[in-house]
Design a protein around this motif. Sequence first.
Motif, PDB file in Angstrom:
ATOM      1  N   GLY A   1       0.791  -1.227   0.000  1.00  0.00           N
ATOM      2  CA  GLY A   1       0.000   0.000   0.000  1.00  0.00           C
ATOM      3  C   GLY A   1       0.820   1.272   0.000  1.00  0.00           C
ATOM      4  N   ASP A   2       2.135   1.171  -0.229  1.00  0.00           N
ATOM      5  CA  ASP A   2       3.041   2.318  -0.199  1.00  0.00           C
ATOM      6  C   ASP A   2       2.858   3.113   1.091  1.00  0.00           C
ATOM      7  N   PRO A   3       2.989   2.439   2.245  1.00  0.00           N
ATOM      8  CA  PRO A   3       2.733   3.095   3.538  1.00  0.00           C
ATOM      9  C   PRO A   3       3.849   4.049   3.931  1.00  0.00           C
ATOM     10  N   SER A   4       3.556   4.895   4.894  1.00  0.00           N
ATOM     11  CA  SER A   4       4.565   5.820   5.408  1.00  0.00           C
ATOM     12  C   SER A   4       5.267   5.255   6.638  1.00  0.00           C
ATOM     13  N   VAL A   5       4.722   4.164   7.193  1.00  0.00           N
ATOM     14  CA  VAL A   5       5.287   3.542   8.398  1.00  0.00           C
ATOM     15  C   VAL A   5       5.408   2.043   8.160  1.00  0.00           C
ATOM     16  N   LEU A   6       6.537   1.471   8.556  1.00  0.00           N
ATOM     17  CA  LEU A   6       6.744   0.027   8.501  1.00  0.00           C
ATOM     18  C   LEU A   6       6.994  -0.496   9.908  1.00  0.00           C
ATOM     19  N   ILE A   7       6.287  -1.572  10.281  1.00  0.00           N
ATOM     20  CA  ILE A   7       6.477  -2.231  11.565  1.00  0.00           C
ATOM     21  C   ILE A   7       6.790  -3.692  11.267  1.00  0.00           C
ATOM     22  N   LEU A   8       8.025  -4.107  11.534  1.00  0.00           N
ATOM     23  CA  LEU A   8       8.496  -5.416  11.115  1.00  0.00           C
ATOM     24  C   LEU A   8       9.108  -6.172  12.286  1.00  0.00           C
ATOM     25  N   ASP A   9       8.643  -7.390  12.498  1.00  0.00           N
ATOM     26  CA  ASP A   9       9.153  -8.217  13.575  1.00  0.00           C
ATOM     27  C   ASP A   9      10.116  -9.258  12.995  1.00  0.00           C
ATOM     28  N   GLU A  10      11.387  -9.169  13.349  1.00  0.00           N
ATOM     29  CA  GLU A  10      12.423 -10.094  12.885  1.00  0.00           C
ATOM     30  C   GLU A  10      12.415 -10.256  11.353  1.00  0.00           C
ATOM     31  N   PRO A  11      12.527  -9.167  10.593  1.00  0.00           N
ATOM     32  CA  PRO A  11      12.430  -9.276   9.138  1.00  0.00           C
ATOM     33  C   PRO A  11      13.566 -10.041   8.474  1.00  0.00           C
ATOM     34  N   ALA A  12      14.703 -10.204   9.162  1.00  0.00           N
ATOM     35  CA  ALA A  12      15.838 -10.930   8.568  1.00  0.00           C
ATOM     36  C   ALA A  12      15.752 -12.432   8.801  1.00  0.00           C
ATOM     37  N   ASN A  13      14.773 -12.862   9.581  1.00  0.00           N
ATOM     38  CA  ASN A  13      14.663 -14.277   9.913  1.00  0.00           C
ATOM     39  C   ASN A  13      14.451 -15.122   8.656  1.00  0.00           C
ATOM     40  N   GLY A  14      15.326 -16.091   8.426  1.00  0.00           N
ATOM     41  CA  GLY A  14      15.188 -16.980   7.282  1.00  0.00           C
ATOM     42  C   GLY A  14      15.868 -16.512   6.015  1.00  0.00           C
ATOM     43  N   LEU A  15      16.349 -15.284   5.986  1.00  0.00           N
ATOM     44  CA  LEU A  15      17.026 -14.775   4.794  1.00  0.00           C
ATOM     45  C   LEU A  15      18.487 -15.210   4.778  1.00  0.00           C
ATOM     46  N   ASP A  16      19.006 -15.490   3.570  1.00  0.00           N
ATOM     47  CA  ASP A  16      20.418 -15.817   3.441  1.00  0.00           C
ATOM     48  C   ASP A  16      21.226 -14.518   3.458  1.00  0.00           C
ATOM     49  N   PRO A  17      22.557 -14.591   3.494  1.00  0.00           N
ATOM     50  CA  PRO A  17      23.361 -13.359   3.575  1.00  0.00           C
ATOM     51  C   PRO A  17      23.043 -12.342   2.492  1.00  0.00           C
ATOM     52  N   ALA A  18      22.823 -12.810   1.250  1.00  0.00           N
ATOM     53  CA  ALA A  18      22.475 -11.872   0.180  1.00  0.00           C
ATOM     54  C   ALA A  18      21.121 -11.237   0.446  1.00  0.00           C
ATOM     55  N   GLY A  19      20.192 -12.033   0.978  1.00  0.00           N
ATOM     56  CA  GLY A  19      18.869 -11.512   1.289  1.00  0.00           C
ATOM     57  C   GLY A  19      18.899 -10.498   2.411  1.00  0.00           C
ATOM     58  N   ILE A  20      19.750 -10.727   3.396  1.00  0.00           N
ATOM     59  CA  ILE A  20      19.874  -9.778   4.503  1.00  0.00           C
ATOM     60  C   ILE A  20      20.450  -8.453   4.009  1.00  0.00           C
ATOM     61  N   ARG A  21      21.431  -8.529   3.119  1.00  0.00           N
ATOM     62  CA  ARG A  21      22.001  -7.295   2.560  1.00  0.00           C
ATOM     63  C   ARG A  21      20.945  -6.558   1.743  1.00  0.00           C
ATOM     64  N   TRP A  22      20.176  -7.310   0.952  1.00  0.00           N
ATOM     65  CA  TRP A  22      19.089  -6.694   0.170  1.00  0.00           C
ATOM     66  C   TRP A  22      18.089  -5.998   1.087  1.00  0.00           C
TER      67      TRP A  22
END
Length: 312
Positions: A145-166
């Motif tokens: 929805g192109d929001p102005s606020v993001l609330i994220l709980d553990e967003p890096a969980n499960g991502l590989d190193p390239a995904g975490i950098r992204w």
Amino acid sequence: MIKVKGLTRAYGSFIAVDDISFECRPGTVTGFLGPNGAGKTTTMRVMVGLTPATHGDVTIGGLHYRDIPNPGRHVGVLLDASAQHAGRTGREVLEIGARTMGLPGVRVDEMLDLVSLDGREAKRRVRNYSLGMRQRLGIAHALLGDPSVLILDEPANGLDPAGIRWMRGLLKGYADQGGTVFLSSHLLHEVEQIADEMILIGNGRIVARGTRDELLRDATGGVFTTLVTALDNHQLAEALTERGLVVHQAGEGLRVTAEPVDVGRIAADKQIVLTDLRAGHEGGLEDLFLELTAETQRDVLPNDMSADEVRA
């Protein structure tokens, strides 16, 4: 803008969140750090109306989440990437979200492209996604929805190193464009690379907050050190000592009582080639984090047991 004021959440006699207050400003990334069970997820659930507060108040853009019209257009939320409908495809998940928010279908393709889920992956059912793919889909839905606020709980969980950098680049770019990012994690090193401010929580209470430099200053008592190695360490040591800095031998290099930028400037002035330059207090934040949240840490050896005894 997120404002949390005197927030408390109790479950009977257990206090999950204990009278916490803070603000998250537009254009910044705020890291919410603490061990598992410290109160991070409970706080975020209260923020988005999934759990009622026992006391206190949380507003986003001056409104309670329940009072925000079409909230997905203003607040992007990802609390559990595994909570998505397992029987739907990734594309269907986003299409339903787009229709609910009144968005054009093209927005779905834009988000799939943004999080690098290709056409074949978008047609797979979520039950067949890896955790990293579910995380990407969840981030796509939060941004739909192109929001102005993001609330994220553990967003890096499960991502590989390239995904975490992204993800780091994505969230930093979002904040640079004026967005407000609030993310929780128990991974200190990941958060400190992108967070403008960090809030440390333990046992439901805020135990420290500030920028990385402010927290490091507290952790080191205001004394900064630098580890540096040059092609000619003797010449570098003389140059640093002439400027009144305290220098000690440290392995193949030197330990200097100063910040890296000051050491680098002196070396540049004297045209001394450096092969290594880094903060000597790299463990400072981690040590502070573990010290302040020690009561809620699970992975602690008994005082009378050594690591050698554990390996034995």
